[in-house]
Design a protein around this motif. Structure first.
Motif, PDB file in Angstrom:
ATOM      1  N   PHE A  16       0.834  -1.205   0.000  1.00  0.00           N
ATOM      2  CA  PHE A  16       0.000   0.000   0.000  1.00  0.00           C
ATOM      3  C   PHE A  16       0.867   1.253   0.000  1.00  0.00           C
ATOM      4  O   PHE A  16       1.897   1.283   0.673  1.00  0.00           O
ATOM      5  CB  PHE A  16      -0.923  -0.008   1.229  1.00  0.00           C
ATOM      6  N   PRO A  17       0.461   2.263  -0.758  1.00  0.00           N
ATOM      7  CA  PRO A  17       1.259   3.496  -0.792  1.00  0.00           C
ATOM      8  C   PRO A  17       1.321   4.144   0.589  1.00  0.00           C
ATOM      9  O   PRO A  17       0.334   4.105   1.329  1.00  0.00           O
ATOM     10  CB  PRO A  17       0.502   4.386  -1.775  1.00  0.00           C
ATOM     11  N   GLU A  18       2.477   4.685   0.882  1.00  0.00           N
ATOM     12  CA  GLU A  18       2.706   5.260   2.204  1.00  0.00           C
ATOM     13  C   GLU A  18       1.785   6.448   2.484  1.00  0.00           C
ATOM     14  O   GLU A  18       1.540   7.269   1.595  1.00  0.00           O
ATOM     15  CB  GLU A  18       4.152   5.743   2.269  1.00  0.00           C
ATOM     16  N   GLY A  19       1.299   6.532   3.704  1.00  0.00           N
ATOM     17  CA  GLY A  19       0.586   7.726   4.160  1.00  0.00           C
ATOM     18  C   GLY A  19      -0.806   7.930   3.594  1.00  0.00           C
ATOM     19  O   GLY A  19      -1.418   8.956   3.848  1.00  0.00           O
ATOM     20  N   LYS A  20      -1.306   6.980   2.815  1.00  0.00           N
ATOM     21  CA  LYS A  20      -2.660   7.151   2.269  1.00  0.00           C
ATOM     22  C   LYS A  20      -3.651   6.405   3.133  1.00  0.00           C
ATOM     23  O   LYS A  20      -3.533   5.192   3.330  1.00  0.00           O
ATOM     24  CB  LYS A  20      -2.731   6.600   0.835  1.00  0.00           C
ATOM     25  N   ALA A  21      -4.626   7.118   3.675  1.00  0.00           N
ATOM     26  CA  ALA A  21      -5.643   6.447   4.486  1.00  0.00           C
ATOM     27  C   ALA A  21      -7.021   6.823   3.961  1.00  0.00           C
ATOM     28  O   ALA A  21      -7.229   7.977   3.603  1.00  0.00           O
ATOM     29  CB  ALA A  21      -5.516   6.870   5.938  1.00  0.00           C
ATOM     30  N   PRO A  22      -7.945   5.873   3.893  1.00  0.00           N
ATOM     31  CA  PRO A  22      -7.791   4.454   4.191  1.00  0.00           C
ATOM     32  C   PRO A  22      -7.026   3.723   3.091  1.00  0.00           C
ATOM     33  O   PRO A  22      -6.910   4.243   1.972  1.00  0.00           O
ATOM     34  CB  PRO A  22      -9.242   3.960   4.228  1.00  0.00           C
ATOM     35  N   MET A  23      -6.501   2.541   3.414  1.00  0.00           N
ATOM     36  CA  MET A  23      -5.891   1.707   2.371  1.00  0.00           C
ATOM     37  C   MET A  23      -7.024   1.155   1.501  1.00  0.00           C
ATOM     38  O   MET A  23      -8.077   0.786   2.021  1.00  0.00           O
ATOM     39  CB  MET A  23      -5.134   0.551   3.012  1.00  0.00           C
ATOM     40  N   LEU A  24      -6.800   1.148   0.207  1.00  0.00           N
ATOM     41  CA  LEU A  24      -7.879   0.718  -0.700  1.00  0.00           C
ATOM     42  C   LEU A  24      -7.472  -0.500  -1.521  1.00  0.00           C
ATOM     43  O   LEU A  24      -6.337  -0.579  -2.017  1.00  0.00           O
ATOM     44  CB  LEU A  24      -8.238   1.853  -1.662  1.00  0.00           C
ATOM     45  N   ILE A  25      -8.410  -1.419  -1.647  1.00  0.00           N
ATOM     46  CA  ILE A  25      -8.260  -2.563  -2.552  1.00  0.00           C
ATOM     47  C   ILE A  25      -9.529  -2.561  -3.392  1.00  0.00           C
ATOM     48  O   ILE A  25     -10.635  -2.532  -2.839  1.00  0.00           O
ATOM     49  CB  ILE A  25      -8.187  -3.893  -1.770  1.00  0.00           C
ATOM     50  N   ALA A  26      -9.388  -2.563  -4.706  1.00  0.00           N
ATOM     51  CA  ALA A  26     -10.587  -2.561  -5.545  1.00  0.00           C
ATOM     52  C   ALA A  26     -10.359  -3.403  -6.780  1.00  0.00           C
ATOM     53  O   ALA A  26      -9.226  -3.586  -7.240  1.00  0.00           O
ATOM     54  CB  ALA A  26     -10.958  -1.125  -5.931  1.00  0.00           C
ATOM     55  N   GLY A  27     -11.450  -3.913  -7.311  1.00  0.00           N
ATOM     56  CA  GLY A  27     -11.374  -4.729  -8.521  1.00  0.00           C
ATOM     57  C   GLY A  27     -12.588  -5.624  -8.580  1.00  0.00           C
ATOM     58  O   GLY A  27     -13.393  -5.649  -7.647  1.00  0.00           O
ATOM     59  N   PRO A  28     -12.719  -6.370  -9.655  1.00  0.00           N
ATOM     60  CA  PRO A  28     -13.945  -7.152  -9.841  1.00  0.00           C
ATOM     61  C   PRO A  28     -14.038  -8.333  -8.894  1.00  0.00           C
ATOM     62  O   PRO A  28     -13.023  -8.805  -8.392  1.00  0.00           O
ATOM     63  CB  PRO A  28     -13.823  -7.643 -11.287  1.00  0.00           C
ATOM     64  N   CYS A  29     -15.253  -8.788  -8.705  1.00  0.00           N
ATOM     65  CA  CYS A  29     -15.456 -10.023  -7.945  1.00  0.00           C
ATOM     66  C   CYS A  29     -14.609 -11.107  -8.623  1.00  0.00           C
ATOM     67  O   CYS A  29     -13.773 -11.723  -7.984  1.00  0.00           O
ATOM     68  CB  CYS A  29     -16.943 -10.391  -7.980  1.00  0.00           C
ATOM     69  N   SER A  30     -14.811 -11.284  -9.942  1.00  0.00           N
ATOM     70  CA  SER A  30     -14.072 -12.314 -10.676  1.00  0.00           C
ATOM     71  C   SER A  30     -13.323 -11.713 -11.851  1.00  0.00           C
ATOM     72  O   SER A  30     -13.824 -10.801 -12.514  1.00  0.00           O
ATOM     73  CB  SER A  30     -15.033 -13.347 -11.274  1.00  0.00           C
ATOM     74  N   ALA A  31     -12.157 -12.284 -12.121  1.00  0.00           N
ATOM     75  CA  ALA A  31     -11.473 -11.983 -13.381  1.00  0.00           C
ATOM     76  C   ALA A  31     -12.185 -12.789 -14.452  1.00  0.00           C
ATOM     77  O   ALA A  31     -12.176 -14.026 -14.411  1.00  0.00           O
ATOM     78  CB  ALA A  31     -10.009 -12.398 -13.289  1.00  0.00           C
ATOM     79  N   GLU A  32     -12.853 -12.102 -15.382  1.00  0.00           N
ATOM     80  CA  GLU A  32     -13.687 -12.810 -16.367  1.00  0.00           C
ATOM     81  C   GLU A  32     -13.025 -12.922 -17.734  1.00  0.00           C
ATOM     82  O   GLU A  32     -13.159 -13.923 -18.433  1.00  0.00           O
ATOM     83  CB  GLU A  32     -15.035 -12.085 -16.496  1.00  0.00           C
ATOM     84  N   SER A  33     -12.346 -11.863 -18.118  1.00  0.00           N
ATOM     85  CA  SER A  33     -11.665 -11.872 -19.416  1.00  0.00           C
ATOM     86  C   SER A  33     -10.507 -10.896 -19.323  1.00  0.00           C
ATOM     87  O   SER A  33     -10.470 -10.040 -18.430  1.00  0.00           O
ATOM     88  CB  SER A  33     -12.619 -11.420 -20.532  1.00  0.00           C
ATOM     89  N   GLU A  34      -9.584 -11.013 -20.260  1.00  0.00           N
ATOM     90  CA  GLU A  34      -8.416 -10.145 -20.227  1.00  0.00           C
ATOM     91  C   GLU A  34      -8.845  -8.682 -20.378  1.00  0.00           C
ATOM     92  O   GLU A  34      -8.369  -7.798 -19.667  1.00  0.00           O
ATOM     93  CB  GLU A  34      -7.448 -10.540 -21.346  1.00  0.00           C
ATOM     94  N   SER A  35      -9.813  -8.444 -21.273  1.00  0.00           N
ATOM     95  CA  SER A  35     -10.184  -7.044 -21.500  1.00  0.00           C
ATOM     96  C   SER A  35     -10.948  -6.483 -20.299  1.00  0.00           C
ATOM     97  O   SER A  35     -10.760  -5.326 -19.920  1.00  0.00           O
ATOM     98  CB  SER A  35     -10.994  -6.897 -22.788  1.00  0.00           C
ATOM     99  N   GLN A  36     -11.796  -7.308 -19.680  1.00  0.00           N
ATOM    100  CA  GLN A  36     -12.519  -6.831 -18.473  1.00  0.00           C
ATOM    101  C   GLN A  36     -11.526  -6.494 -17.362  1.00  0.00           C
ATOM    102  O   GLN A  36     -11.657  -5.479 -16.684  1.00  0.00           O
ATOM    103  CB  GLN A  36     -13.518  -7.912 -18.018  1.00  0.00           C
ATOM    104  N   VAL A  37     -10.518  -7.349 -17.191  1.00  0.00           N
ATOM    105  CA  VAL A  37      -9.515  -7.108 -16.138  1.00  0.00           C
ATOM    106  C   VAL A  37      -8.749  -5.815 -16.439  1.00  0.00           C
ATOM    107  O   VAL A  37      -8.616  -4.934 -15.586  1.00  0.00           O
ATOM    108  CB  VAL A  37      -8.546  -8.312 -16.014  1.00  0.00           C
TER     109      VAL A  37
END
Ligand code: PEP
Ligand code: MN
Length: 369
Positions: A16-37
């Motif tokens: 996680f980048p230093e000093g950034k609050a809150p820490m964030l994790i984001a992305g799709p429920c599932s990796a479905e295809s290369e282009s969606q990812v």
């Protein structure tokens, strides 16, 4: 009782980048295809998100639903790392997943709620992670069992995993609720209190089960002082192959995050400190009084117990207790207290009294007969 955990602070994980609050994790429920990812990751990267989540193997409730692309999707996560400079995290549910993740250089893994509930699998994962340096986030087990959650942390820690964190994703309780999983924030607070140094994430996507609850749940998590959020985001939520109703576009994710109020853990202002210290001292005095009142009440209750024993009267008189409780609930309102709160407290007190009286009844030492 949980044992002590030997932890490496999250600041040293290089995730996680230093000093950034809150820490964030984001992305799709599932990796479905290369282009969606790629499309989703690019959208999130543009907002300054550094940690990308995507499920590669999906534990689904029903068979014949999309269960993830499996190992081939790890290459797409590799592209996210190389081309966008993001860290990537995915779910592991067994030894094979772990070895695939190690081979492909996944930065961090999480253990899902269904897996945390299974000590055999947690042990298998812990053993497979031995000797590696990969941070692990442990989601709470599906059922509201804090010891099972702590047990998973202990297994991993004993296998040498020191970069450990937790994700609160709500619990199945069987109760009907507007949320997909009941938050039961008190369990999160209890774990937080026991292990204050453990990085603590909330997953409002899986708690709420619908994007309409993301804001209120995220804000609640921040108000409780949790360290980070894991949120599902998909470039086209409507077409998502899993959890479509709870995912948001990167654009909406950005709006959500900028609408949150981040509260400080503490303040350096002397005036603030003085005021808060005074208020806390008053609270301490009241707490002490509460304890002493409880002790007096319990002594009276023991005397009643003895008296009942002498007259051979049963301990539990439910009709009396029902009357006391309903009167208390009625009065609660005039004190500005909720009926639920008051009935929870008095039920706990009553339960303890009954136990104490039971002890007296079964104790023959002071019996004169
Ligand atoms: C997920 O994060 O997509 C997931 C399956 O979560 P959970 O284990 O919390 O259900
Ligand atoms: Mn999901």
């Amino acid at each position: 009782m949980g044992t002590r955990l030997e932890l490496i602070p999250v600041g040293e994980w290089n995730i996680f980048p230093e000093g950034k609050a809150p820490m964030l994790i984001a992305g799709p429920c599932s990796a479905e295809s290369e282009s969606q990812v790629m499309q989703t990751a690019e959208g999130l990267r543009a907002l300054g998100v550094n940690v990308f989540r995507a499920g590669v193997w999906k534990p689904r409730t029903h068979p014949n639903t999309f269960e993830g692309v499996g190992a081939p999707a790890l290459q797409w996560l590799g592209r996210v790392q190389k081309e966008l400079g993001m860290k990537v995290v995915t779910e592991v549910a067994g030894e094979k997943h772990v070895s695939d993740c190690i081979k492909s250089g996944v930065d961090m893994v999480w253990i899902g709620a269904r897996t945390t509930a299974n000590p055999f699998l947690v042990q298998e994962i812990a053993d497979a992670l031995k000797g590696t340096d990969i941070p692990v986030l442990v989601k709470n087990p599906v059922s509201p069992d804090i010891d099972l959650w702590i047990g998973a942390l202990e297994r991993l820690n004993q296998a040498g995993v020191k970069k450990l964190g937790v994700v609160h994703r709500g619990f199945s309780t069987g109760e009907k609720s507007r949320y997909r999983n009941e938050p039961l924030w008190q369990i999160a607070v209890e774990l937080r209190t026991r292990y204050p140094e453990l990085p603590f994430f909330a997953d409002p996507s899986h708690i709420g089960g619908s994007r309409e609850y993301l804001h209120e749940l995220s804000q609640r998590a921040l108000d409780l002082g949790l360290d980070g959020l894991m949120i599902e985001s998909h470039c086209d939520p409507a077409s998502a192959k899993s959890d479509a109703g709870q995912q948001v576009t990167p654009e909406d994710f950005g709006k959500l995050i900028s609408g949150l109020v981040v509260r400080k853990a503490d303040s350096d202002s002397p005036e603030y400190k003085e005021n808060i210290d005074q208020l806390r001292e008053q609270i301490d005095v009241i707490d002490e009084n509460l304890l002493s009142l409880l002790a007096s009440r319990m002594n009276l209750s023991r005397s009643i117990g003895k008296y009942k024993k002498e007259h051979n009267i049963a301990i539990l008189q439910t009709s009396r207790w029902d009357a006391v409780l309903s009167q208390m609930k009625e009065r609660a309102e005039s004190y500005g207290l909720s009926a639920e709160f008051v009935s929870a407290i008095f039920n706990a007190i009553h339960e303890e009294s009954v136990q104490e009286q039971n002890k007296i009844l079964s104790d023959d030492s002071g019996d004169e007969n």
